[in-house]
Design a protein around this motif. Structure first.
Motif, PDB file in Angstrom:
ATOM      1  N   ARG A  82      65.621  45.466  52.890  1.00 34.33           N
ATOM      2  CA  ARG A  82      65.636  44.479  51.795  1.00 34.33           C
ATOM      3  C   ARG A  82      65.843  43.115  52.417  1.00 34.33           C
ATOM      4  O   ARG A  82      66.770  42.922  53.197  1.00 34.33           O
ATOM      5  N   LEU A  84      66.934  40.391  51.087  1.00 35.37           N
ATOM      6  CA  LEU A  84      68.160  39.741  50.601  1.00 35.37           C
ATOM      7  C   LEU A  84      68.065  38.224  50.582  1.00 35.37           C
ATOM      8  O   LEU A  84      69.025  37.522  50.905  1.00 35.37           O
ATOM      9  N   LEU A  85      66.896  37.714  50.212  1.00 33.34           N
ATOM     10  CA  LEU A  85      66.778  36.260  50.063  1.00 33.34           C
ATOM     11  C   LEU A  85      67.415  35.846  48.743  1.00 33.34           C
ATOM     12  O   LEU A  85      67.355  36.591  47.756  1.00 33.34           O
ATOM     13  N   LEU A  86      68.017  34.667  48.731  1.00 36.82           N
ATOM     14  CA  LEU A  86      68.615  34.159  47.503  1.00 36.82           C
ATOM     15  C   LEU A  86      67.495  33.642  46.599  1.00 36.82           C
ATOM     16  O   LEU A  86      66.726  32.775  47.007  1.00 36.82           O
ATOM     17  N   PRO A  87      67.383  34.174  45.380  1.00 34.52           N
ATOM     18  CA  PRO A  87      66.238  33.801  44.538  1.00 34.52           C
ATOM     19  C   PRO A  87      66.216  32.318  44.154  1.00 34.52           C
ATOM     20  O   PRO A  87      65.162  31.767  43.875  1.00 34.52           O
ATOM     21  N   TRP A  88      67.394  31.667  44.149  1.00 34.38           N
ATOM     22  CA  TRP A  88      67.423  30.278  43.709  1.00 34.38           C
ATOM     23  C   TRP A  88      67.164  29.297  44.839  1.00 34.38           C
ATOM     24  O   TRP A  88      66.935  28.125  44.595  1.00 34.38           O
ATOM     25  N   LEU A  97      70.602  29.596  55.550  1.00 31.69           N
ATOM     26  CA  LEU A  97      71.838  30.193  55.037  1.00 31.69           C
ATOM     27  C   LEU A  97      72.765  30.657  56.164  1.00 31.69           C
ATOM     28  O   LEU A  97      73.989  30.527  56.072  1.00 31.69           O
ATOM     29  N   ALA A  98      72.161  31.167  57.248  1.00 27.68           N
ATOM     30  CA  ALA A  98      72.978  31.654  58.365  1.00 27.68           C
ATOM     31  C   ALA A  98      73.836  30.525  58.923  1.00 27.68           C
ATOM     32  O   ALA A  98      74.991  30.732  59.297  1.00 27.68           O
ATOM     33  N   ALA A 101      76.477  29.388  56.290  1.00 18.48           N
ATOM     34  CA  ALA A 101      77.584  30.349  56.256  1.00 18.48           C
ATOM     35  C   ALA A 101      78.549  30.078  57.409  1.00 18.48           C
ATOM     36  O   ALA A 101      79.749  30.279  57.289  1.00 18.48           O
ATOM     37  N   ARG A 129      60.074  29.023  46.669  1.00 20.99           N
ATOM     38  CA  ARG A 129      61.127  30.006  46.398  1.00 20.99           C
ATOM     39  C   ARG A 129      60.620  31.416  46.698  1.00 20.99           C
ATOM     40  O   ARG A 129      59.420  31.675  46.607  1.00 20.99           O
ATOM     41  N   ARG A 145      66.291  33.716  59.316  1.00 19.47           N
ATOM     42  CA  ARG A 145      67.717  33.662  58.998  1.00 19.47           C
ATOM     43  C   ARG A 145      68.525  34.481  60.015  1.00 19.47           C
ATOM     44  O   ARG A 145      69.582  34.048  60.478  1.00 19.47           O
ATOM     45  N   ALA A 149      71.312  33.023  62.956  1.00 19.78           N
ATOM     46  CA  ALA A 149      72.715  33.403  63.044  1.00 19.78           C
ATOM     47  C   ALA A 149      73.221  33.202  64.467  1.00 19.78           C
ATOM     48  O   ALA A 149      74.429  33.150  64.701  1.00 19.78           O
TER      49      ALA A 149
END
Lengths: 247, 248
Positions: A82, A84-88, A97-98, A101, A129, A145, A149
């Motif tokens: 999956r 796991l991308l943020l839909p917004w 995002l990495a 975070a 998006r 992503r 990290a």
């Protein structure tokens, strides 16, 4: 396993993992697994479905403690089936995002993340998006992503299992390029033997549960590899036979 | 939208027909045409009432939203708050609003304060419940991922859980908007010098039934407009979420 001059990024020795199913029953998932991944190499882990491949990956990443045995591993970032991308968030913000975070500011994170878009062939999709991206592109963003990290080891758990056949062929190509360029150690769990032969420097073949290492094969075929290469075909066939699916 | 107008027209037609055929006294039940006449004749009174009620509702909703988000976040993040604050918030919803409104007027006087307090009291709760629901329903893999990437509790909340909960907060807000208008009427009836609730209360003893009905219609229009406005803001603010089905 022959001694190599290159240091090992991940080493598991005699790892046993049992899980308690309920009060009276426990199942053995990993049975004395020993393997190692040389720094900068790609190690594929193949085995029948349900054999504990994903569990093995979680143990190697330090997310699960083994019941016995030792794990020595550099820090790892995980990428799953999956995305796991943020839909917004836009593709760029998802890749960033990495870094966010880890505490970077939004602008710095975006700047660094933007560098990966042309390298992964998704330049021009930064502000789109996830809902507007194809499955293959979403996996590239998730891969960016994972790379961002900044961990020396990346653990890929069936990353392309949800893709259609054509996207998967494409995905193998960019993954192979990115791994060749990145200098990271990669652990790739897959049920797709051909994928393992095309991408890996070493292939670990696991038995049905409780998982044991049946064979650890070094893949000495020059990269980039082609599916139709007789060496690739032969190796794929011999691994399938090891898995008991040779016909 | 056209269908809604049709339904309203059918209902109004039935109402008009009933008034004409039954010969009911307009002091008991005015016919729609009399209410429409009152809407026109009392337009300046109703307009200034609308303005003051709308102001109270807007202030009350803002207060409700701020309080609700603060409450939802602290209940979500802290087990202690969930155990201590949440039961109190639930209990607050059992208070008889007209009684509380009167008490607040005695305490805080006739100006905006008690009205905002009453409106916020009836409007915050659905926002808390819906926001908490959305926070609890966040895909658990997302916070796990962000934590694995190195984020702490607070950063995980702002990066993943808070954005995921915004559509839920809007769901609560839609309910809150409708309740806030009812809250405004109670608050005004407990003590005020203007507003639609005040006018309704004044019209009844004077037997100005058409005016009372006209004020109710303006009140409904206010609720409808606010409901639509919330939907509009949601579409602008959360374009990723499919908000179809919650629109008018």
């Amino acid at each position: 396993m022959p001694n190599t001059p290159v240091a090992s990024a991940v080493t598991l020795s005699d790892v046993v993992l049992t899980r308690r199913v309920n009060r009276s029953q426990q199942i053995e998932v990993l049975d004395s697994v020993t393997l190692s991944a040389a720094e900068g190499s790609t190690v594929a882990i193949v085995g029948p479905s349900g054999c504990g491949k994903s569990t093995l990956l979680e143990v190697a990443c330090g997310m699960l403690k083994p019941t016995s045995g030792t794990v020595t591993a550099q820090p790892a970032a995980m990428m799953a089936q999956r995305d796991l991308l943020l839909p917004w968030a836009t593709a760029l913000d998802n890749a960033a995002l990495a870094l966010r975070a880890a505490g970077l500011s939004r602008d710095d994170a975006r700047d660094q993340a933007a560098d990966w878009f042309p390298k992964l062939g998704i330049a021009g999709f930064e502000n789109v998006r996830p809902a507007q991206l194809s499955g293959g592109m979403r996996q590239r963003v998730a891969f960016a992503r994972t790379l961002l990290a900044g961990r020396p080891v990346i653990a890929l758990d069936e990353p392309f299992a949800a893709l259609d056949a054509l996207s998967r062929i494409e995905a193998r190509a960019w993954l192979s390029d990115a791994l060749a360029a990145g200098g990271r150690t990669a652990l790739l769990v897959t049920h797709d033997v051909e994928e393992a032969v095309l991408l890996a420097d070493r292939i670990i073949v696991l038995s049905p549960r409780p998982a044991k290492v049946v064979e650890s094969l070094s893949v000495e075929i020059a990269k980039p590899r082609r599916r139709s290469d007789p060496q690739v075909v032969a190796m794929r066939q011999s691994i399938l036979e090891l898995l008991g699916a040779g016909q | 939208m056209i269908r809604a107008v049709l339904v309203a027209a059918v209902l109004l037609g039935a109402w008009e027909l009933y008034c004409r055929l039954s010969g009911i006294d307009p002091l008991v039940l005015p016919a729609p045409h009399q209410v429409v006449a009152a809407l026109w004749n009392d337009r300046s009174l109703l307009a200034s009432d609308l303005l003051s009620t709308a102001g109270e509702v807007a202030a009350g909703l803002v207060a409700a939203l701020l309080f609700a988000l603060l409450a939802a976040i602290s209940i979500h993040l802290s087990r202690t708050m969930r155990r201590s604050l949440y039961p109190v918030l639930v209990a607050s919803q059992t208070l008889p609003i007209p009684v509380v409104a009167s008490l607040l007027v005695v305490w805080l006087g006739y100006d905006l304060g008690p009205k905002v307090a009453i409106i916020a009291l009836v409007a915050f709760f659905p926002v808390v419940v819906a926001t908490l629901g959305a926070l609890a329903k966040t895909d658990p893999e997302l916070p796990r991922l962000v934590r694995a990437l190195g984020a702490g509790r607070a950063r995980t909340f702002w990066l993943v859980e808070a954005p995921a909960a915004i559509p839920g907060a809007f769901d609560g807000l839609r309910i809150a908007v409708v309740l806030s208008v009812i809250g405004a009427v109670f608050a005004e009836q407990a003590g005020s010098e203007s507003g639609l609730g005040h006018t309704i209360q004044q019209a009844l003893p004077q037997l100005l039934m058409s005016r009372a009905y006209a004020a109710v219609i303006v009140l409904s229009a206010l609720a409808l407009a606010l409901f639509g406005l919330i939907g509009l803001i949601e579409r602008l603010l959360v374009p990723w979420a499919r908000v179809q089905g919650s629109q008018l």
